[in-house]
Design an enzyme around this catalytic site. Structure first.
Site, mmCIF file in Angstrom:
data_model
loop_
_atom_site.group_PDB
_atom_site.id
_atom_site.type_symbol
_atom_site.label_atom_id
_atom_site.label_comp_id
_atom_site.label_asym_id
_atom_site.label_seq_id
_atom_site.Cartn_x
_atom_site.Cartn_y
_atom_site.Cartn_z
ATOM 1 N N ASP A 81 14.671 24.745 5.042
ATOM 2 C CA ASP A 81 15.632 24.935 6.136
ATOM 3 C C ASP A 81 16.904 24.105 5.977
ATOM 4 O OD1 ASP A 81 14.492 22.459 6.551
ATOM 5 O OD2 ASP A 81 14.055 22.757 8.670
ATOM 6 N N ASP B 253 16.270 17.444 7.296
ATOM 7 C CA ASP B 253 17.447 17.394 8.166
ATOM 8 C C ASP B 253 17.653 16.019 8.804
ATOM 9 O OD1 ASP B 253 19.501 19.109 9.884
ATOM 10 O OD2 ASP B 253 18.403 17.831 11.288
ATOM 11 N N ARG C 36 8.964 24.976 10.984
ATOM 12 C CA ARG C 36 9.794 24.646 12.159
ATOM 13 C C ARG C 36 10.487 25.906 12.666
ATOM 14 N NH1 ARG C 36 13.061 19.281 12.363
ATOM 15 N NH2 ARG C 36 14.470 20.381 10.997
ATOM 16 N N THR D 68 11.675 18.846 1.822
ATOM 17 C CA THR D 68 10.980 19.457 2.960
ATOM 18 C C THR D 68 10.393 20.789 2.531
ATOM 19 O OG1 THR D 68 11.267 20.503 5.130
ATOM 20 C CG2 THR D 68 13.226 20.346 3.750
ATOM 21 N N GLY E 93 8.633 14.182 6.867
ATOM 22 C CA GLY E 93 7.398 14.769 6.376
ATOM 23 C C GLY E 93 7.367 14.790 4.851
ATOM 24 N N ASP F 85 9.947 23.223 4.439
ATOM 25 C CA ASP F 85 10.409 24.262 5.369
ATOM 26 C C ASP F 85 11.506 25.162 4.810
ATOM 27 O OD1 ASP F 85 8.653 23.165 7.207
ATOM 28 O OD2 ASP F 85 10.169 21.888 8.136
ATOM 29 N N ARG G 287 8.433 7.813 10.143
ATOM 30 C CA ARG G 287 9.568 8.092 11.033
ATOM 31 C C ARG G 287 9.940 6.805 11.756
ATOM 32 N NH1 ARG G 287 9.949 13.530 10.668
ATOM 33 N NH2 ARG G 287 8.012 14.683 10.258
#
Length: 318
Positions: free
Chosen positions: A129, A103, A171, A125, A11, A127, A72
């Site tokens: 994360d 990730d 996420r 990202t 993303g 996120d 992707r």
């Protein structure tokens, strides 16, 4: 002349372009030939390479998204796909590969590293994360996007005396919801790291309206449930007019904040310095305002954890 390739994968996030700019210009300063890979690992397999000069990365510092584009690739997850990518890198004489992504992108980079490719990671990202970094690329910008959206929603919610349940990305990580919730003064935050009592939340919101409030906002991280489901349950346990709002991919857009531009510029410059020092197989991040690096193995052996003190603080302040 040694060659360095850079790609963006997964993303997109605001600040990827400024990271590319920093990597390219620092690499040129150190005397490397800089190569861009279009469309991430998919482009690596399909041999979609472009030479990058200083002019090629002009005027991208302030642009969201990634001008190298991203995609992707299921094929890259296979041994055959990775062999194609490795062969293309070797045919081009590329000595180092910098991967900007999250990730999944890091796992791809780790795989290539184990097969003899000198790889490096930058945490791209929204996120937040990725373990062993306080921030990821685009996280700060996305917080500001969410905050602006909440300000707009608050106006219309007040006009109609409604509850708005806002679903944000992240996420399985609740950082976006929690930090945006604190910054925006919402009434409740629902994140996957902590259990919640939806009946208690509905009761809390009802009491607020009884005290004279004209609107309420509930923030939910996508990993904890959907805005639609939670809005329906709140409505079921109260008499409040409750509406769901999913911010969706608007969160990934917009010009990167000054923080994200500076953060990515620092990392982009630092990764070239690491290459010049002969290091490899590491991903960069920020810890206590310092740019740090850890091996991919160290990152995947660590766990990304939410700041429990922030979560407690939120509840102390509502």
């Amino acid at each position: 002349m040694e060659k360095i390739a850079v790609l963006t994968s997964g993303g997109d996030s605001q600040g990827m372009n400024s990271a590319i700019r920093a990597v390219v210009r620092a690499g040129l300063t150190y005397g490397y030939e800089m190569i861009g890979v279009k469309r991430g690992y998919k482009g690596l397999i399909e041999n979609d390479f472009i030479t990058l000069g200083s002019k090629d990365v002009s005027d991208i510092l302030y642009r969201g998204g990634t001008f190298l584009q991203s995609a992707r690739s299921e094929e890259f997850k296979t041994e055959a796909g990775q062999n194609k990518a490795i062969n293309n890198l070797k045919k081009r004489g590329i000595n180092h590969l910098i991967v900007i992504g999250g990730d999944g992108s890091y796992r791809g980079a780790q795989s290539l590293q184990k097969q003899g490719i000198n790889t490096f990671g930058l945490p791209g990202t929204i996120d937040n994360d990725i373990p062993l970094t306080d921030y990821t690329i685009g996280f700060d910008t996305t917080l500001n996007v969410i905050q602006d959206a909440i300000s707009n929603l608050r106006d219309t919610m007040s006009s109609h005396e409604r509850v708005s349940v806002i679903e944000v990305m992240g996420r399985k990580c609740g950082d976006l919801a929690l930090q945006a919730g604190i910054a925006s003064g919402v009434d409740a935050v629902i994140i996957p790291e902590f259990n919640y009592d939806i009946k208690a939340i509905a009761n809390q919101l009802s009491q607020g309206f009884e005290r004279g409030k004209t609107h309420s906002i509930v923030m939910v991280a996508e990993g904890a449930g959907t805005a639609k489901e939670i809005a329906e349950v709140i409505k079921e346990h109260s008499i409040l007019d409750t509406r769901p709002t999913v911010l969706g991919h608007i969160q990934r857009g917009g010009t990167p904040t000054a923080f994200d531009r500076l953060f990515t510029s620092r990392m982009g410059h630092q990764v070239i310095e690491l290459i010049h020092q002969g290091k490899t197989g590491v991903a960069l991040g920020m810890e206590k305002n310092k740019i740090t690096s850890h091996t991919f193995d160290e990152i995947f052996q660590s766990k990304n954890e939410i700041d429990e003190k922030l979560y407690k603080m939120f509840h102390d302040l509502i």
